[in-house]
Design an enzyme around this catalytic site. Structure first.
Site, PDB file in Angstrom:
ATOM      1  CD  GLU A  14      -3.423   5.265 -10.849  1.00 14.67           C
ATOM      2  OE1 GLU A  14      -4.106   4.475 -11.528  1.00 14.67           O
ATOM      3  OE2 GLU A  14      -3.633   5.489  -9.658  1.00 14.67           O
ATOM      4  CG  ASP A  51      -0.633   2.081  -4.862  1.00 17.01           C
ATOM      5  OD1 ASP A  51      -0.642   3.078  -5.611  1.00 17.01           O
ATOM      6  OD2 ASP A  51      -1.527   1.843  -4.030  1.00 17.01           O
TER       7      ASP A  51
END
Ligand SMILES: [Zn+2]
Length: 513
Positions: free
Chosen positions: A294, A183
């Protein structure tokens, strides 16, 4: 050391020969130190997760009728009556063994999963509760999810993060799969590190490569920045964007005037070039389509207005970059661990346009970061995404862990609370929050019974939210924290399960058919 209790339970209940679906219990029942949800068989051997209450540790056990039933298991079998038992601590070696023998403990891609939720587990203790929260619902979890900031604060590695998810899936007997998100990665080195640990999803954080300041630049400043582009590039941009009307699936239209085109170009083109570089790295290491990509621009001051979102996705497509999800910076405030701050009607209007752009340009997911506790915004998010979305939470799980401490270990809670005040200036360098900490009731004025209230009030929630790293880096505090959560594990799981499930149900996710 032999484990007569475990072996006795297995022998008495004929677990070695039983149909496991008759023996497994999924509601957190523990018998003779065995998590009854964890039973698995492979060949002639039985496997399970166990807990040692005296030593406050967990381990895995292999039980069989012969000593050589599973030589690959990392632990030496010892005879106990008629049976043999081998045990292993929750080590990386054990995680490798589990992933090899029980593929449901390997993280997988989110492709084909519409509703997905990232439930970061900073402590490595929360994933079993995350599984309990989602397993009956139509939403797919990303159990392993940590940013570099969180890794540094908690002194953990990606290896430990994914191993914790593997142990959780095994313990809970959860066979429906989970993802692994590296992330908020910002550099090629960080991305390589996550890929080395088999991350299935990469979240590229462009907030530092993009030029957020240009959101407030004057027309002249923007023009000056824009002029530095090559003549060919300017020609391409102008023929693509100026004088065009872009119509979304629901009829919403967007267009660009010169100033907005200049602004988008100056704000995002460099970041998009970097995204292309990262994408090429992912393709070279994994092959096209073998990863979830992402892009996030949420951690910046400048809200991603719909035109900017449209510009970004069109430029990504132009560069051949395919995203599974994109995290805009929404209007209003998505501050950590508290509800949405801002005009909900305006949020909903713009959020719908973000969704329309995503549906029109590749049907990727709109990703909602800092999603913890944004309960008032969740119904709109569930509605306009029509269930095709990604949501990330992490901090809220940490807060539920602290709630356990406040409920059960008041002395320890008081130490953490004091540490929070001592470290807040340093912590605020890493997180954007605007809470007025002077509103927090003085610790010595609060009785033990009222300590959990701190976890309900926004100011103290945010204070405790941002200082997890300081607790984790104090060896004594960290050890007592982990010990307490081991002792009160079932309460921890229940509080956390209910809290995460509240997110899931407010998003409108139905139970699995
Ligand atoms: Zn984010």
């Amino acid at each position: 050391m032999a484990h007569p209790e475990i072996v006795k339970y297995v022998a008495e209940h004929d677990v070695l020969t039983a149909d496991l679906s008759q023996v497994k219990v999924f509601d957190g029942t523990i018998q003779s130190g065995i998590y009854l949800s964890s039973f698995q068989k492979k060949g002639d051997a039985l496997f399970c997760t166990c807990r040692d209450d005296a030593a406050k540790t967990k381990y895995a056990a292999m039980i069989a009728a012969s000593a050589d039933a599973c030589p690959q298991f990392p632990g030496s079998p010892e005879q106990e009556g008629e049976l043999f038992i081998a045990t292993s601590g929750l080590t990386h070696e054990l995680a490798l063994f589990l992933r090899k023998e029980f593929p449901f403990t390997i993280p997988v891609s989110l492709k084909g999963k519409d509703a997905t939720i990232g439930t970061g587990d900073r402590l490595g203790l929360a994933n079993p509760a995350h599984i309990r929260a989602v397993r009956d619902y139509d939403i797919f979890p990303v159990l392993a999810q940590q940013s570099i900031r969180e890794l540094n604060f908690t002194k953990r590695t990606y290896q430990e993060v994914v191993d914790a998810a593997t142990f959780a899936a095994f313990q809970e007997g959860y066979e429906d799969g989970f993802g692994f998100d590296g992330d908020h990665l910002k550099t090629l080195d960080e991305i390589n590190m996550a890929l080395d640990c088999e991350a299935t999803m990469i979240t590229l954080d462009l907030s530092e490569v993009m030029n957020a300041k240009a959101a407030n630049w004057s027309d002249e400043q923007l023009l000056e920045g824009y002029q530095s582009l090559s003549a060919d590039e300017k020609l391409r941009l102008e023929s693509t964007y100026l004088g065009e009307t872009f119509t979304m699936q629901d009829g919403t239209t967007l267009s660009f005037d010169e100033t907005e085109l200049h602004r988008c170009s100056v704000m995002y083109l460099e970041a998009i070039a970097f995204a292309k570089e990262v994408y090429d790295l992912l393709v070279s290491r994994r092959g096209e389509g073998n990863f979830d990509f992402e892009m996030s621009i949420d951690e910046t001051e400048a809200p991603t207005v719909p035109q900017h979102h449209l510009f970004i996705i069109k430029e990504l497509i132009h560069n051949g970059v395919v995203v599974e999800s994109l995290a805009p910076r929404f209007i209003g405030e998505f501050q950590k661990a508290i509800d949405y701050i801002g005009d909900l009607d305006e949020f909903e209007k713009q959020f719908n346009v973000h969704c329309q752009i995503a549906k029109t340009y590749g049907n990727y997911k709109v990703s909602v970061h800092s999603g913890s506790d944004k309960f008032s915004a969740y119904p709109a998010i569930g509605k306009w995404t029509e269930g095709r979305l990604h949501v990330k939470t992490a901090g809220t799980s940490w807060l539920e862990a602290v709630r356990v401490i406040a409920l059960k270990e008041p002395e320890l809670y008081r130490e953490i609370h004091q540490l929070a005040f001592d470290s807040v200036d340093e912590a605020l360098k890493f997180y954007h929050i605007t809470a007025d900490f002077s509103k927090i009731a003085a610790l010595d004025s609060v009785s033990d019974a009222d300590l959990p209230e701190y976890l309900n009030r926004p100011e103290s929630r945010q204070l405790i939210h941002i200082i997890y790293g300081f607790v984790m880096q104090d060896d004594s505090l960290r050890q007592r924290f982990y010990d307490a959560l081991f002792v009160h594990e079932e309460l921890h799981y229940q509080l956390l399960r209910d809290h995460i499930r509240k997110h899931v149900t407010l998003l409108g996710r139905p139970k699995k058919a």
